[in-house]
Write a protein that holds these residues in place. Structure first.
Motif, PDB file in Angstrom:
ATOM      1  N   TYR A 169       4.421  -0.910  -9.971  1.00 47.76           N
ATOM      2  CA  TYR A 169       3.936  -1.521  -8.728  1.00 47.76           C
ATOM      3  C   TYR A 169       4.742  -2.799  -8.555  1.00 47.76           C
ATOM      4  O   TYR A 169       4.923  -3.543  -9.528  1.00 47.76           O
ATOM      5  CB  TYR A 169       2.442  -1.846  -8.797  1.00 47.76           C
ATOM      6  CG  TYR A 169       1.986  -2.677  -7.612  1.00 47.76           C
ATOM      7  CD1 TYR A 169       1.692  -2.064  -6.400  1.00 47.76           C
ATOM      8  CD2 TYR A 169       1.904  -4.062  -7.689  1.00 47.76           C
ATOM      9  CE1 TYR A 169       1.317  -2.822  -5.302  1.00 47.76           C
ATOM     10  CE2 TYR A 169       1.524  -4.822  -6.596  1.00 47.76           C
ATOM     11  CZ  TYR A 169       1.227  -4.198  -5.408  1.00 47.76           C
ATOM     12  OH  TYR A 169       0.864  -4.940  -4.314  1.00 47.76           O
ATOM     13  N   TYR A 177      -3.315   0.633 -11.789  1.00 48.39           N
ATOM     14  CA  TYR A 177      -4.126   0.344 -10.605  1.00 48.39           C
ATOM     15  C   TYR A 177      -5.137  -0.761 -10.900  1.00 48.39           C
ATOM     16  O   TYR A 177      -5.312  -1.685 -10.088  1.00 48.39           O
ATOM     17  CB  TYR A 177      -4.847   1.610 -10.141  1.00 48.39           C
ATOM     18  CG  TYR A 177      -5.924   1.342  -9.115  1.00 48.39           C
ATOM     19  CD1 TYR A 177      -5.600   0.875  -7.840  1.00 48.39           C
ATOM     20  CD2 TYR A 177      -7.272   1.526  -9.429  1.00 48.39           C
ATOM     21  CE1 TYR A 177      -6.587   0.615  -6.900  1.00 48.39           C
ATOM     22  CE2 TYR A 177      -8.259   1.267  -8.489  1.00 48.39           C
ATOM     23  CZ  TYR A 177      -7.918   0.819  -7.231  1.00 48.39           C
ATOM     24  OH  TYR A 177      -8.900   0.547  -6.300  1.00 48.39           O
ATOM     25  N   VAL A 212       0.041   0.868  -3.966  1.00 45.59           N
ATOM     26  CA  VAL A 212      -1.310   1.067  -4.480  1.00 45.59           C
ATOM     27  C   VAL A 212      -1.866   2.430  -4.078  1.00 45.59           C
ATOM     28  O   VAL A 212      -2.592   3.074  -4.837  1.00 45.59           O
ATOM     29  CB  VAL A 212      -2.244  -0.059  -3.989  1.00 45.59           C
ATOM     30  CG1 VAL A 212      -3.695   0.243  -4.338  1.00 45.59           C
ATOM     31  CG2 VAL A 212      -1.826  -1.387  -4.606  1.00 45.59           C
ATOM     32  N   TRP A 256       0.828  -1.203   0.000  1.00 45.75           N
ATOM     33  CA  TRP A 256       0.000   0.000   0.000  1.00 45.75           C
ATOM     34  C   TRP A 256       0.867   1.260   0.000  1.00 45.75           C
ATOM     35  O   TRP A 256       0.672   2.161  -0.804  1.00 45.75           O
ATOM     36  CB  TRP A 256      -0.938   0.001   1.203  1.00 45.75           C
ATOM     37  CG  TRP A 256      -1.880   1.163   1.191  1.00 45.75           C
ATOM     38  CD1 TRP A 256      -1.789   2.321   1.899  1.00 45.75           C
ATOM     39  CD2 TRP A 256      -3.057   1.269   0.384  1.00 45.75           C
ATOM     40  NE1 TRP A 256      -2.842   3.154   1.574  1.00 45.75           N
ATOM     41  CE2 TRP A 256      -3.630   2.527   0.659  1.00 45.75           C
ATOM     42  CE3 TRP A 256      -3.678   0.424  -0.534  1.00 45.75           C
ATOM     43  CZ2 TRP A 256      -4.809   2.962   0.045  1.00 45.75           C
ATOM     44  CZ3 TRP A 256      -4.849   0.851  -1.150  1.00 45.75           C
ATOM     45  CH2 TRP A 256      -5.403   2.102  -0.865  1.00 45.75           C
TER      46      TRP A 256
END
Length: 248
Positions: free
Chosen positions: A137, A155, A142, A112
């Motif tokens: 990522y 995302y 996120v 996160w």
């Protein structure tokens, strides 16, 4: 209600709105692949007050959820509530392995907030997501992807990957746990804000602050049964059958 998935996190303040958004998007994605029956509903942790409590709650969703989704951040391993969630779910995984020899799918990890996380954890999360550690990522996390309109495609790819892993994990759910079973736990330790201990602490089961005030171990207290049970034996009077619960 038995949550289909449970999102454990330690995000507070304005950042919590992003977590709520992620939870809603994940729920929508899962319902789009299954149906809208309550059996597929997930829960989002609210640890804003529970970390201030002197003792752990008698029941937490991690005791019976089909899948645990962990939003990793620097604060996650400093939260007694989050350490408790992780401990409970890991113990349930151990029960299934000892009782059946079949390992359940581990918690679904999501980076996160990548700042302050160990490279080992980021790399492992990337591997589980089918990506390299140097990719957008999980390097950015996120939480950052959600706030960047140009990263919308990234995302959505992460979200769909998480949904894939939740659906897979929920098909191999571990046995449920009751408040009575907590006496058999050896919980993970939540790191202090000034701790110099390695971030690998999340792999080492040691007492959490909630248990530091106890005068004895569970088996030493008169109100608890001795820990002599074999996971492969039949339960005796007062013992809970490990695999009996709402998951069948």
């Amino acid at each position: 209600m038995v949550p289909y998935f449970f999102v454990s996190h330690a995000v507070e303040g304005a950042g919590r709105r992003d977590v709520e958004h992620f939870h809603a998007d994940l729920q929508t994605e899962i319902r789009g692949r299954t149906d809208r029956e309550p059996g597929y509903d997930g829960l989002l942790a609210d640890h804003r007050r529970s970390d201030l409590a002197p003792t752990p709650p008698p029941e937490v969703p991690a005791m019976n959820c089909r899948c645990l989704v962990v939003l990793y951040s620097r604060e996650y391993f400093r939260s007694p509530s989050c350490a408790y969630d992780l401990t409970v779910f890991e113990e349930r995984l151990s029960w299934r392995l000892h009782r059946t020899g079949d390992a359940s799918v581990r918690p679904v990890g999501v980076v996160w907030q990548s700042a302050g996380l160990p490279a080992r954890l980021v790399e492992e999360t990337a591997r589980q997501s089918g990506q390299s550690a140097g990719a957008d990522y999980p390097r950015r996390g996120v939480g950052q992807l959600m706030r960047d309109p140009a990263a919308r495609g990234g995302y959505l790819r992460v979200l769909r990957n998480v949904a894939d892993r939740v659906l897979s994990a929920a098909e191999r759910t571990p046995p449920t746990m009751t408040a009575h079973d907590v006496g058999y736990l050896t919980p993970f330790r939540a790191m202090s804000r000034t701790s110099a201990v390695s971030w690998d602490v999340h792999l080492a089961p040691v007492p959490v602050p909630w248990l530091s005030g106890r005068t004895g171990t569970p088996q030493e207290r008169p109100d608890s049964p001795p820990r002599t049970r074999s996971w492969f034996s039949s339960p005796e009077d007062g013992e809970r059958p490990v695999l009996r619960g709402p998951h069948g």
